[in-house]
Design a protein around this motif. Structure first.
Motif, short mmCIF file in Angstrom:
data_model
loop_
_atom_site.label_atom_id
_atom_site.label_comp_id
_atom_site.label_asym_id
_atom_site.label_seq_id
_atom_site.Cartn_x
_atom_site.Cartn_y
_atom_site.Cartn_z
N ASP A 152 36.87 60.01 34.64
CA ASP A 152 36.16 60.18 33.36
C ASP A 152 36.93 61.12 32.45
OD1 ASP A 152 34.91 63.06 33.51
OD2 ASP A 152 34.44 62.14 35.45
N GLU A 153 36.61 61.06 31.16
CA GLU A 153 37.37 61.78 30.13
C GLU A 153 37.29 63.29 30.29
OE1 GLU A 153 35.99 60.39 26.39
OE2 GLU A 153 36.69 58.33 26.70
N GLU A 154 36.09 63.80 30.57
CA GLU A 154 35.93 65.25 30.68
C GLU A 154 36.78 65.82 31.80
OE1 GLU A 154 32.40 68.62 31.30
OE2 GLU A 154 31.89 66.50 31.18
N ALA A 155 36.77 65.16 32.96
CA ALA A 155 37.58 65.63 34.09
C ALA A 155 39.06 65.53 33.77
CB ALA A 155 37.26 64.83 35.34
N CYS A 156 39.43 64.49 33.02
CA CYS A 156 40.83 64.31 32.63
C CYS A 156 41.28 65.44 31.71
CB CYS A 156 41.00 62.95 31.95
SG CYS A 156 42.69 62.57 31.47
N VAL A 157 40.45 65.77 30.72
CA VAL A 157 40.77 66.86 29.80
C VAL A 157 40.91 68.18 30.56
CG1 VAL A 157 39.85 68.28 27.92
CG2 VAL A 157 39.74 65.78 27.77
N ASN A 158 39.99 68.44 31.48
CA ASN A 158 40.03 69.69 32.24
C ASN A 158 41.30 69.78 33.11
OD1 ASN A 158 37.59 70.57 31.22
ND2 ASN A 158 36.38 69.72 32.91
N GLU A 159 41.71 68.63 33.64
CA GLU A 159 42.91 68.62 34.47
C GLU A 159 44.17 68.88 33.64
OE1 GLU A 159 44.52 67.90 38.50
OE2 GLU A 159 42.79 68.79 37.50
N ILE A 160 44.21 68.32 32.44
CA ILE A 160 45.36 68.56 31.56
C ILE A 160 45.38 70.01 31.08
CG2 ILE A 160 46.34 67.97 29.30
CD1 ILE A 160 45.33 65.08 29.81
N LEU A 161 44.21 70.56 30.77
CA LEU A 161 44.14 71.98 30.39
C LEU A 161 44.62 72.88 31.52
CD1 LEU A 161 40.72 72.12 28.49
CD2 LEU A 161 43.00 72.39 27.50
N ARG A 162 44.26 72.51 32.74
CA ARG A 162 44.71 73.28 33.91
C ARG A 162 46.22 73.25 34.01
NH1 ARG A 162 46.61 72.38 38.65
NH2 ARG A 162 46.36 70.11 38.49
N LEU A 163 46.81 72.08 33.76
CA LEU A 163 48.27 71.97 33.81
C LEU A 163 48.93 72.84 32.74
CD1 LEU A 163 49.20 68.18 34.25
CD2 LEU A 163 49.72 70.06 35.81
N LEU A 164 48.37 72.81 31.53
CA LEU A 164 48.92 73.59 30.44
C LEU A 164 48.84 75.10 30.71
CD1 LEU A 164 47.52 71.56 27.40
CD2 LEU A 164 49.89 71.63 28.21
N GLU A 165 47.72 75.51 31.31
CA GLU A 165 47.55 76.93 31.62
C GLU A 165 48.53 77.39 32.70
OE1 GLU A 165 43.48 77.12 32.68
OE2 GLU A 165 42.75 77.04 30.60
N GLU A 166 48.84 76.51 33.63
CA GLU A 166 49.77 76.87 34.68
C GLU A 166 51.21 76.91 34.19
OE1 GLU A 166 49.13 74.16 37.86
OE2 GLU A 166 47.24 75.07 38.48
#
Length: 286
Positions: free
Chosen positions: A272-286
């Motif tokens: 789903d879109e929300e989980a996808c956005v959260n995963e990309i944000l996690r990548l960016l933060e790392e």
């Protein structure tokens, strides 16, 4: 003793094959399929055109009976011709084109049509019709002519006609295929509400990945066989296998798949879109 014993599995397909015969030649569209649908589950069945998914739907409602194997509805063999009437009351069927199921010129009369044939007492019929129309959000249109409704509204009226019969299970054969995006959303919301709020078992035949992603379970059929049967997250993690049989995956899953191919450590079970956005944000933060 009641004929329908409220078994845990409302539908059980046991080593079933089905062949259509044309001009003396038989061609198998299902081959040795076995699956069980527990009471109260929301199951989506995916497959490309000709995969056998619509045939499987018709077997669940005794519109078709197996060439080999057995289909049980709440423990009753669908080949028992004396039980067809009861089987179809227990498992209702909604088809792709709502115009093929609407028979009356007024919405509430259409919903009442099957109940009249069943001989339901008028006061009880009135209650069932009103309840069914409220459940699908069409009560305010009860005195309208069906031909004045949108495609999504017509399909909800068709669903109301089935649920007025109080089935334990509804099988829907690509009910949103002829609808625009708004109509699709309306019908899917209705289907999910019937399952969540009323415990009605739902078997949804579809080729829309986003619809399947909302189910409890996804069954993928290809060339007459079940090739995947699991939760949506687990099924859609098999991106290459699904693409190999001509199916897509949800857009969020596709993006995650491409990120994984590029070497990024992301979770392959995102649908789903929300989980996808959260995963990309996690990548960016790392």
């Amino acid at each position: 003793m009641e004929v329908f014993a409220k078994l845990e599995n409302i539908i059980k397909v046991q080593d079933v094959s089905y062949a259509y015969t044309a001009e003396g030649n038989a061609a198998n569209v299902l081959e040795h399929v076995s699956l069980a649908v527990p009471r109260g589950q929301f199951v989506a069945v995916l497959g490309h055109n000709g995969s056998g998914k619509s045939t499987l739907a018709k077997l669940c409602n005794a519109i078709l009976t197996p060439s080999e194997g057995v289909v049980y509805v709440d423990g009753v063999d669908t080949r028992d011709e004396e039980m067809i009437y009861e089987i179809r009351q227990n498992v209702g069927m909604v088809f792709q084109n709502p115009d093929n199921q609407i028979v009356a010129t007024i919405v509430e009369e259409d919903v009442a049509f099957a109940l009249e044939n069943l001989g339901v007492e008028p006061k009880e019929m009135r209650k069932r019709v009103d309840d069914a129309l409220k459940e699908v959000g069409m009560y305010d249109y009860r005195e309208h002519a069906p031909h004045q409704l949108s495609g999504g509204q017509k399909q909800r009226v068709a669903i109301a006609g089935i649920i007025a019969m109080r089935p334990a299970c509804i099988v829907l054969d690509e009910p949103t295929a002829m609808l625009d995006p708004k109509g699709r959303r309306e019908v899917l919301k209705t289907i999910r509400g019937l399952n969540r709020d009323y415990g009605i078992t739902v078997v949804l035949i579809t080729h829309y990945m986003d619809e399947a992603a909302k189910a409890d379970r996804v069954v993928v059929v290809d060339n007459g066989r079940v090739i995947l049967d699991d939760t949506p997250k687990n099924v859609f993690s098999h991106v290459e296998k699904l693409k190999g049989v001509g199916l897509d995956v949800p857009q969020s899953t596709e993006l995650i798949y491409e990120l994984r191919k590029a070497g990024y450590p992301v979770d392959s079970h995102i649908i789903d879109e929300e989980a996808c956005v959260n995963e990309i944000l996690r990548l960016l933060e790392e």
